[in-house]
Design an enzyme around this catalytic site. Structure first.
Site, short mmCIF file in Angstrom:
data_model
loop_
_atom_site.label_atom_id
_atom_site.label_comp_id
_atom_site.label_asym_id
_atom_site.label_seq_id
_atom_site.Cartn_x
_atom_site.Cartn_y
_atom_site.Cartn_z
N SER A 198 0.84 -1.21 0.00
CA SER A 198 0.00 0.00 0.00
C SER A 198 0.87 1.26 0.00
O SER A 198 0.50 2.27 -0.61
CB SER A 198 -0.98 0.01 1.17
N ASN A 199 2.03 1.21 0.65
CA ASN A 199 2.94 2.36 0.59
C ASN A 199 3.50 2.52 -0.82
O ASN A 199 3.61 3.63 -1.33
CB ASN A 199 4.09 2.20 1.60
N HIS A 248 8.76 2.94 9.06
CA HIS A 248 8.53 2.00 10.16
C HIS A 248 7.29 2.47 10.94
O HIS A 248 7.16 3.66 11.22
CB HIS A 248 9.76 1.95 11.07
N LEU A 266 18.99 -5.53 5.39
CA LEU A 266 20.04 -5.51 4.36
C LEU A 266 21.42 -5.49 5.01
O LEU A 266 21.59 -4.95 6.11
CB LEU A 266 19.86 -4.26 3.48
N MET A 311 10.59 -6.73 4.67
CA MET A 311 10.81 -7.33 5.98
C MET A 311 12.10 -8.14 6.07
O MET A 311 12.11 -9.24 6.61
CB MET A 311 9.61 -8.22 6.34
N ASN A 333 13.60 4.09 4.72
CA ASN A 333 12.64 3.07 5.16
C ASN A 333 11.50 3.74 5.91
O ASN A 333 11.67 4.83 6.46
CB ASN A 333 13.36 2.09 6.11
N GLU A 345 1.13 6.82 7.12
CA GLU A 345 2.37 6.40 6.42
C GLU A 345 2.34 6.86 4.97
O GLU A 345 3.34 7.34 4.43
CB GLU A 345 2.52 4.87 6.47
N ARG A 356 20.89 -14.39 1.66
CA ARG A 356 20.92 -12.92 1.55
C ARG A 356 21.98 -12.43 0.57
O ARG A 356 21.77 -11.47 -0.17
CB ARG A 356 21.13 -12.29 2.93
C1 GAR Z 1 3.84 -0.79 6.90
O1 GAR Z 1 3.09 -0.56 8.06
C2 GAR Z 1 5.31 -0.51 7.14
O2 GAR Z 1 5.54 0.57 7.99
C3 GAR Z 1 5.74 -1.79 7.81
O3 GAR Z 1 5.08 -2.80 7.08
C4 GAR Z 1 3.84 -2.30 6.58
C5 GAR Z 1 3.82 -2.55 5.08
O4 GAR Z 1 2.57 -2.19 4.53
N1 GAR Z 1 7.16 -1.94 7.79
C6 GAR Z 1 7.86 -2.48 8.77
O5 GAR Z 1 7.36 -2.93 9.78
C7 GAR Z 1 9.36 -2.51 8.54
N2 GAR Z 1 10.06 -2.68 9.75
P1 GAR Z 1 2.40 -2.06 2.95
O6 GAR Z 1 3.02 -3.32 2.35
O7 GAR Z 1 0.92 -2.03 2.76
O8 GAR Z 1 3.09 -0.82 2.49
#
Ligand code: GAR
Length: 187
Positions: A16-17, A109, A93, A90, A107, A174, A65
């Site tokens: 979604s981001n 968070h 790196l 997730m 990133n 976000e 990795r």
């Molecule tokens: C988001 O809430 C992002 O902040 C989090 O995963 C979700 C991804 O949502 N990221 C972390 O926790 C990284 N440490 P999305 O796939 O819908 O963008």
């Protein structure tokens, strides 16, 4: 029109981001152009946005990795990509990858860093009966969720908040914060 910075977005899930950055990047003045999407999860829903918006997308397993990062570097160099956004990616790196890429990686968070680094953020926030949470955009360093903070958005937690309602509420923020942070970096 600004000369847009060639960018790769790394995802692992819903994307979604990613979707919100793609939409904003269509604006004339938005500083970046998404030239590549990389997922370490073949079933990531976010990969569908690559198809939908005709953006090249790749899946590489991250079980190994070193191999994953080698594949990424190859694709990134081939496309002359200069900037990476992790959006729900997730996997941590390596120092080597981050150094090789000149620290031009950011990133998002879902917490008010430095609080609640790592996984299961919303659950831990609620268990600790916090009154506030939020989200943070930061530069990526080899230490998990620890690089220089670019911007944060704070939200209040309701009495009856659940993990799922908190996640939804923060995701909305976000989407705004990620794009405004990208603008602020290249202003
Ligand atoms: C988001 O809430 C992002 O902040 C989090 O995963 C979700 C991804 O949502 N990221 C972390 O926790 C990284 N440490 P999305 O796939 O819908 O963008």
């Amino acid at each position: 029109m600004v000369k847009k910075i060639k960018t790769c977005i790394f995802i692992s899930g819903n994307g979604s981001n990613l979707k919100s950055i793609i939409n904003n990047s269509r604006d004339y003045n938005f500083p970046i152009k998404i030239d590549l999407i990389i997922s370490n999860n073949i079933n990531a829903k976010g990969l569908l946005f690559g198809k939908k918006y005709s953006i090249p997308y790749k899946f590489f397993s991250s079980k190994n990795r070193e191999k994953f990062e080698r594949n990424c570097i190859y694709e990134i160099k081939k496309r002359k990509i200069k900037f990476i956004c992790l959006a729900g990616f997730m996997k941590v790196l390596s120092k080597n990858f981050i150094r090789k890429f000149g620290y031009q990686i950011i990133n998002i968070h879902p917490s008010l860093l430095p609080k609640y680094k790592g996984l299961n953020t919303h659950k831990r926030v609620l268990n600790n009966k916090e009154k506030y949470s939020g989200c943070t955009v930061h530069f990526v360093t080899p230490e998990l969720d620890s690089g220089k903070i670019i911007s944060q958005k704070k939200i209040s937690i309701n009495k009856n908040e659940t993990e799922s309602s908190l996640k939804k509420k923060i995701l909305i923020q976000e989407h705004k914060l990620y794009s405004s942070s990208i603008i602020s970096i290249f202003r």
